[in-house]
Design a protein around this motif. Structure first.
Motif, mmCIF file in Angstrom:
data_model
loop_
_atom_site.group_PDB
_atom_site.id
_atom_site.type_symbol
_atom_site.label_atom_id
_atom_site.label_comp_id
_atom_site.label_asym_id
_atom_site.label_seq_id
_atom_site.Cartn_x
_atom_site.Cartn_y
_atom_site.Cartn_z
ATOM 1 N N ILE A 75 -8.280 3.947 -26.751
ATOM 2 C CA ILE A 75 -6.891 3.908 -27.487
ATOM 3 C C ILE A 75 -6.610 2.188 -27.908
ATOM 4 O O ILE A 75 -6.342 1.900 -28.946
ATOM 5 C CB ILE A 75 -5.765 4.479 -26.678
ATOM 6 C CG1 ILE A 75 -5.929 5.982 -26.728
ATOM 7 C CG2 ILE A 75 -4.493 3.908 -27.238
ATOM 8 C CD1 ILE A 75 -4.927 6.659 -25.983
ATOM 9 N N ALA A 76 -6.944 1.689 -26.934
ATOM 10 C CA ALA A 76 -6.684 0.121 -26.868
ATOM 11 C C ALA A 76 -7.613 -0.476 -28.044
ATOM 12 O O ALA A 76 -7.046 -1.417 -28.940
ATOM 13 C CB ALA A 76 -6.704 -0.647 -25.600
ATOM 14 N N ILE B 103 -9.706 8.941 -17.434
ATOM 15 C CA ILE B 103 -8.450 8.353 -17.841
ATOM 16 C C ILE B 103 -8.414 6.968 -18.389
ATOM 17 O O ILE B 103 -8.030 6.448 -19.272
ATOM 18 C CB ILE B 103 -7.184 8.510 -17.002
ATOM 19 C CG1 ILE B 103 -6.828 10.076 -16.387
ATOM 20 C CG2 ILE B 103 -5.815 7.537 -17.431
ATOM 21 C CD1 ILE B 103 -5.784 10.225 -15.384
ATOM 22 N N THR B 104 -9.241 5.947 -17.681
ATOM 23 C CA THR B 104 -9.275 4.755 -17.831
ATOM 24 C C THR B 104 -10.313 4.501 -19.269
ATOM 25 O O THR B 104 -9.856 3.895 -19.958
ATOM 26 C CB THR B 104 -10.376 3.846 -16.554
ATOM 27 O OG1 THR B 104 -9.540 4.104 -15.559
ATOM 28 C CG2 THR B 104 -10.595 2.627 -17.053
ATOM 29 N N ILE C 2 -7.789 5.252 -21.917
ATOM 30 C CA ILE C 2 -6.909 4.104 -22.489
ATOM 31 C C ILE C 2 -7.512 3.139 -23.208
ATOM 32 O O ILE C 2 -7.036 2.511 -24.029
ATOM 33 C CB ILE C 2 -6.499 3.746 -21.246
ATOM 34 C CG1 ILE C 2 -5.378 4.777 -20.475
ATOM 35 C CG2 ILE C 2 -5.432 2.331 -21.271
ATOM 36 C CD1 ILE C 2 -4.869 4.646 -19.087
#
Length: 224
Positions: free
Chosen positions: A210-211, A203-204, A207
């Protein structure tokens, strides 16, 4: 997960955060110098700084052990201060910084080189020195790329396994980060714990991607 099981998670985020701050302080001036300098030596230095991205983690860990171990000058100096580096939290931070800082330098250098030369020339004509140009022209125009580099550096520091294991070992409650805890959990047959840690790491990483994609898209739209 009980309190002890949460330690690798908290340690990994703490180490990644500290390594990112250190990488920003050290890497940003280097990226700036590389971005504004010309000559063959620039690419030689860039190649040397990129080596941690290419070398196998065990090789990089070996170099750090030789450089920072108890038999080295650096290692003995810190030992005399009561601050041993190997198999300590300091070793974890050093390993995470070394493996992650090249990603920041490469990304930040690209962002700095992308700043319009016309803006730099105008600033020089107006009498600004290089330091003023860096803070008032380069940073405002390259901050999104630099931020993407910080995010990428954080993610790389968070996920390091081989180099950290070589330099700091796998000491429960001291140097056991998430990747090492996943490895140990699999060896011990603790599938549930491994699944939880893997999910958090996945998940990290998602994210982070995406960032970075959002920041890069904004950079390209600003340059049009």
């Amino acid at each position: 997960m009980d309190n002890m099981d949460l330690f690798p998670l908290m340690l990994s985020f703490q180490v990644a955060f500290i390594a990112s701050i250190i990488g920003l302080i050290i890497g940003l001036p280097i990226a700036w110098l590389l971005g504004k300098s010309k000559g063959r030596w620039v690419e030689v230095v860039d190649s040397l700084l990129t080596l941690p991205m290419i070398l196998p983690p065990t090789v990089l860990g070996y170099y750090l052990l030789v450089l920072l171990g108890r038999n080295s000058v650096i290692g003995q100096f810190f030992e005399s201060l009561g601050l041993p580096l190997i198999f300590t939290i300091r070793g974890v931070i050093i390993a995470a910084t070394v493996v992650s800082i090249p990603y920041f330098i490469k990304t930040a250098r690209t962002a700095i080189e992308g700043v319009s030369k016309d803006l730099l020339d105008v600033a020089r004509v107006l009498g600004r020195n290089e330091v003023e140009i860096f803070f008032h022209v380069i940073l405002p125009n390259a901050w999104r790329g630099i931020t993407a580099g910080i995010v990428l550096m954080f993610a790389r520091a968070l996920g390091d396994f081989g180099t950290t294991l070589m330099v700091a070992g796998s000491i429960p409650g001291v140097t056991m980060t998430m990747p090492i805890a996943i490895y140990n959990a699999m060896l011990a047959g603790e599938q549930g714990k491994a699944n939880t840690l893997v999910l958090i790491m996945t998940i990290t990483a998602f994210i982070v991607l995406i960032a970075i994609n959002l920041l890069n898209r904004k950079v390209w739209s600003d340059q049009r």
